[in-house]
Structure formats: C-alpha cells, structure tokens
Scaffold this active site. Structure first.
Site, PDB file in Angstrom:
ATOM      1  CG  PHE A  84     105.310  66.689  -9.454  1.00  0.00           C
ATOM      2  CD1 PHE A  84     104.744  65.850  -8.955  1.00  0.00           C
ATOM      3  CD2 PHE A  84     104.053  67.393  -9.707  1.00  0.00           C
ATOM      4  CE1 PHE A  84     103.640  64.913  -9.698  1.00  0.00           C
ATOM      5  CE2 PHE A  84     103.326  66.341 -10.912  1.00  0.00           C
ATOM      6  CZ  PHE A  84     102.595  65.563  -9.932  1.00  0.00           C
ATOM      7  CD  GLN A 107     109.739  65.104 -10.191  1.00  0.00           C
ATOM      8  OE1 GLN A 107     108.621  64.516 -10.245  1.00  0.00           O
ATOM      9  NE2 GLN A 107     110.028  65.547  -8.629  1.00  0.00           N
ATOM     10  CD1 TRP A 163     105.676  60.637 -13.821  1.00  0.00           C
ATOM     11  CD2 TRP A 163     103.679  59.801 -13.187  1.00  0.00           C
ATOM     12  NE1 TRP A 163     105.613  61.573 -12.655  1.00  0.00           N
ATOM     13  CE2 TRP A 163     104.426  61.791 -13.022  1.00  0.00           C
ATOM     14  CE3 TRP A 163     102.499  59.969 -12.246  1.00  0.00           C
ATOM     15  CZ2 TRP A 163     103.239  62.660 -12.330  1.00  0.00           C
ATOM     16  CZ3 TRP A 163     101.843  60.746 -12.122  1.00  0.00           C
ATOM     17  CH2 TRP A 163     102.320  62.265 -11.536  1.00  0.00           C
ATOM     18  CD  GLU A 198     104.590  70.180 -17.258  1.00  0.00           C
ATOM     19  OE1 GLU A 198     104.380  69.767 -17.122  1.00  0.00           O
ATOM     20  OE2 GLU A 198     105.366  69.167 -18.192  1.00  0.00           O
ATOM     21  CD1 TRP A 227     106.610  65.935 -20.561  1.00  0.00           C
ATOM     22  CD2 TRP A 227     105.802  62.970 -19.360  1.00  0.00           C
ATOM     23  NE1 TRP A 227     107.383  65.665 -19.506  1.00  0.00           N
ATOM     24  CE2 TRP A 227     107.020  64.062 -18.198  1.00  0.00           C
ATOM     25  CE3 TRP A 227     105.805  61.824 -19.204  1.00  0.00           C
ATOM     26  CZ2 TRP A 227     107.104  63.549 -17.592  1.00  0.00           C
ATOM     27  CZ3 TRP A 227     106.355  61.526 -17.981  1.00  0.00           C
ATOM     28  CH2 TRP A 227     106.487  62.332 -16.592  1.00  0.00           C
ATOM     29  NE  ARG A 242     103.554  70.599 -14.008  1.00  0.00           N
ATOM     30  CZ  ARG A 242     102.189  70.891 -14.205  1.00  0.00           C
ATOM     31  NH1 ARG A 242     101.598  70.964 -13.855  1.00  0.00           N
ATOM     32  NH2 ARG A 242     102.165  70.378 -15.656  1.00  0.00           N
ATOM     33  CG  ASN A 289     109.300  62.920 -14.899  1.00  0.00           C
ATOM     34  OD1 ASN A 289     108.997  61.780 -13.631  1.00  0.00           O
ATOM     35  ND2 ASN A 289     108.911  63.585 -14.527  1.00  0.00           N
ATOM     36  CG  ASP A 290     110.431  66.902 -14.563  1.00  0.00           C
ATOM     37  OD1 ASP A 290     110.712  66.454 -15.827  1.00  0.00           O
ATOM     38  OD2 ASP A 290     109.536  67.943 -14.149  1.00  0.00           O
TER      39      ASP A 290
HETATM   40  C1  FRU Z   1     107.915  67.680 -16.202  1.00  0.00           C
HETATM   41  C2  FRU Z   1     106.969  67.410 -14.824  1.00  0.00           C
HETATM   42  C3  FRU Z   1     106.677  68.233 -13.841  1.00  0.00           C
HETATM   43  C4  FRU Z   1     106.466  67.931 -13.052  1.00  0.00           C
HETATM   44  C5  FRU Z   1     106.828  66.416 -13.348  1.00  0.00           C
HETATM   45  C6  FRU Z   1     106.302  65.430 -12.208  1.00  0.00           C
HETATM   46  O1  FRU Z   1     108.102  66.579 -17.013  1.00  0.00           O
HETATM   47  O2  FRU Z   1     105.411  67.350 -15.876  1.00  0.00           O
HETATM   48  O3  FRU Z   1     106.134  69.578 -14.507  1.00  0.00           O
HETATM   49  O4  FRU Z   1     106.857  69.376 -11.929  1.00  0.00           O
HETATM   50  O5  FRU Z   1     107.475  66.678 -14.219  1.00  0.00           O
HETATM   51  O6  FRU Z   1     107.023  64.797 -12.255  1.00  0.00           O
END
Ligand code: FRU
Length: 419
Positions: A74, A34, A42, A202, A294, A151, A17-18
C-alpha cells in the site's frame, strides 16, 4: 473499450491510484504509484515506477515493489539515506559501495494466508540503483501496532533524524513517529480528529512552506478523507501550523462544524491522496495527487476510463482573508503544459469539455452532468472568489480538466464526462 491516452499526465495503461515515494534526484523526478500490474481494476496492489524531467512526460519503468502472496504493497514514501545508516540495521541488506541509498517506507497490507492477515504495518525496502530494483528489509515490518487501518507512511528528514506521519484511518488520526535510523520508531504525538472527519483519513503529509512576501514559513499538515470530502466522496483537507519535531500545532481551528470553514486543497471532485516530493530543488515543495474519487473510480475503470495522476503543483503560503492559505501553481519545470486563459464576468459561464464553469454572486461554480453507471458523478462544485471578474487558467487533457484561478488560490480538478 480503451480510452485515449492523456498527453500531459502520468497515466499507465493499468489501474493506478495514489502517488507513492515521490522523490527528486539530480534533475530526475521519480514517481512511484499504487497500481495493479495485471489489470485496469484495483487489486494486487504494488508500486509502479516512472521518471520525468518535466513532470509532464513520464518514462515507464518495471514494477518497483510487486505485491506478494498475503501482502499488498500500500501507499508510502521514499527518502535518500546515508548507506552507513542502512548498514547499521540488524540484518542489513548488501549495499555494495553506495554512499547513499533510497529507502522506501510503505504499508504492508497483510491478507489471505499471511500470519498477519488483517493487519496493516509499516515496512522498508532499499534500492542501490536509483529506484529501479528494491530489496525488502529482512526485519519487516518495522512498525506494527496490531491495527487493521494503520497506513500511508510519509517520512521526511528532520534535524539528524526522520519523522513519519501515518494515519489510524478509522480513528481520523494522524500519528507522528520519530527515528534515528528508519528501523526503530518512537511515538511522538497524534493529531485529530479535527475538521472533516466523516470518513477514513488517508495519505497524510507534513511539510514546511514559505509565506510569500515574508522571510517566514509555516508547516502544513494535509490529510485525505474518504468519504466526507467537500462535495461527496473523496477530498483533501489541510491545516496550517507549527511543528517542533514531535508535535504539530495548528494556528487556526474552525469553531463551527461547517466544511466550508475548513481548508481544502482542491474544490473539484477528483483530487485525492496528494503528497509532496522529497528533496525538491531549492527546497521547493511540489505535489502530485491522484485524479480520482473513490465514489466512482472502480466503475469508471470498468467503463474504460484511464487512471491518472494530477498535474504537478508547487505549493506556497499566502495571507488571504486574514488567514494563511495554500497557493498552488504549475512549477517552472512543467511550463510547457498548455494553458487556456479564460476571463468570466459576473453572470457569465463557459462550457469546456462537457463541464460548465460559471461565475455569479461571488461564487465560481463548476457543474458536471451525470454519467450513466457512475454514482455521484454529476453535480455542482463551488468556491467563493473575490472581485467582479475571475481570470482562470484551464489545463485540459484527455479525460480531465484542472481549472485554477489565475492567482492559484482556488483549484477544481475534475474528470470530464466524456473520455
Ligand atoms: C488511498 C488508499 C490508501 C491505501 C491505498 C491502497 O487512496 O486507500 O489509504 O494505502 O489507497 O491502494
């Protein structure tokens, strides 16, 4: 089922992801991200690592920061720091003879057997070999508010020190902290809730952009929101303003509660968690996002869809309809990416890879059909555009379309219905 590989996007054959820790070093672009090193869903969150010289084709490297028992790694960022700064830390790691080292600043998401289970706090790791191997700092975490939703630190150099932007995700707040050494952090200010706030905030970022056609610049604060994006699920909004080293002050705030009056980086359904590279050449600001939402990402991965990051976007500001807005263009480094130019007159539409692009009544619409098993996948995304005709730059790859108006003011990033 395993889907075909995208050609022009960072897309390892595992869940990602990110984007995290984006940094440019002497012509090499480092992307951390990520990921789950063990599968297509995930979990076991860790930082993967890849490098590129064209921001389109990526060389994979071993997992940089693996999740540990009781601690997921994270999202976060990376800076280059003088070795003397890191050497001054209490319990500093061994640095050899490096003059400069990479410091990763990430969220420790504690769970399971950890004594801090349920907490999110900010931690550090140091690399003396250009990001290939990392040593976690013995004094972690370095910033702990006892919060469960604190975070996504984005750290950047400012003056003689560093600034960190993070979120209190469930309070829809960006927190700004400052430090002289990356270990000791002071509260500077908070921002929000403002504009879109019907979901978790986020992955914030804060950076200065040039205003095209002038010698001036302004600061941009971006924050992703999920749910509560412009068209269902995930989205990324931004604010243009000023930053004095401690406080961000927006130049424009909407006085109505209409998401259409807020500023969004992308009008499509699949642009999230976009953050910028540290140390872009010539001060240029280049962003990568996660090409996902998401609302359906978990189910899409179960169905065999590849995870991927977006194409790179170089950001500037332009004056448009009486306000400063972000323009996004493919950076020169990535000029090799194929582009299809499409011109639509009012009333015309065109289907590309199962997605319909239509222009009518001053609106550019992007329509996507439903896909079985993916909730909220189908629907219409739209943005207002000026003129009697619209010129589009369409970037198509396996599983994705990134559609931009040719002036770069409006983008639609979309996963395609077919993979
Ligand atoms: C955003 C998020 C972040 C977190 C990460 C976890 O997509 O939810 O806030 O650090 O993904 O994978």
């Amino acid at each position: 089922m395993s889907a075909a590989e995208p050609r022009w996007h960072l897309s390892p054959p595992i869940w990602i992801n990110d984007p995290n820790g984006l940094i440019h070093r002497d012509g090499t672009w480092h992307a951390f991200y990520q990921c789950n090193p063990f599968g297509a869903h995930w979990g076991s969150m860790s930082w993967g690592h890849a490098t590129s010289t064209d921001l389109l084709t990526w060389t994979p490297h071993p997992v940089a920061l693996p999740g540990a028992d009781g601690e997921d790694i994270f999202s976060g960022s990376c800076v280059a720091a003088p070795a003397s700064v890191v050497a001054s830390w209490p319990d500093a790691p061994a640095l050899g003879d490096a003059d400069e080292v990479l410091v990763a600043i990430y969220t420790s998401h504690y769970h399971g057997e950890s004594p801090r289970a349920g907490i999110e706090a900010q931690s550090l790791a140091v690399s003396t070999d250009e990001g290939l191997t990392w040593t976690r700092y013995a004094g972690n975490p370095v910033l702990d508010r006892g919060s469960a939703n604190f975070r996504d630190p984005k750290v950047f150099r400012h003056g003689d020190g560093w600034v960190m932007v993070t979120v209190e995700a469930e309070h829809q707040q960006v927190l700004i902290h400052t430090s002289d050494d990356l270990v000791h952090w002071s509260d500077a200010s908070t921002f929000g809730p403002h504009h879109a706030r019907d979901g978790a905030w986020e992955c914030p970022d804060l950076f200065r952009l040039p205003i095209e056609g002038t010698d001036e610049s302004a600061w941009v604060l971006t924050v992703s929101i999920n749910p509560g994006g412009l068209h269902v699920g995930s989205g990324q909004q931004y604010f243009v303003g000023d930053f004095d080293g401690r406080t961000f002050t927006p130049r424009r705030m909407s006085d109505v509660e209409d998401p259409r009056t807020f500023d969004w980086l992308d009008h499509g359904r699949d642009f999230y968690a976009g953050v910028t590279f540290a140390d872009g050449p010539d001060g240029r600001v280049i962003m990568l996002g996660w090409l996902g939402n998401w609302s359906y990402a978990h189910d899409a991965a179960e169905g065999g869809r590849r995870s991927l990051l977006t194409l790179p976007r170089e950001l500037t500001l332009v004056e448009h309809r009486g306000r400063l807005v972000v323009r996004q263009r493919i950076p020169a480094e990535a000029a090799a990416v194929p582009v299809r130019r499409l011109r639509l007159l009012a009333g015309q539409s065109q289907e590309v890879d199962g997605i319909t692009i239509a222009f009518a009544d001053g609106r550019l619409e992007v329509r996507r059909p439903d896909v079985a098993g993916l909730s909220d996948f189908g629907g219409t995304a739209w943005a207002p555009v000026d003129g009697d005709a619209v010129e589009l730059d369409i970037h198509a790859d396996t599983g994705s379309l990134e559609i931009a108006t040719a002036d770069g003011l409006v983008w639609f990033t979309m996963a395609t219905p077919h993979i």
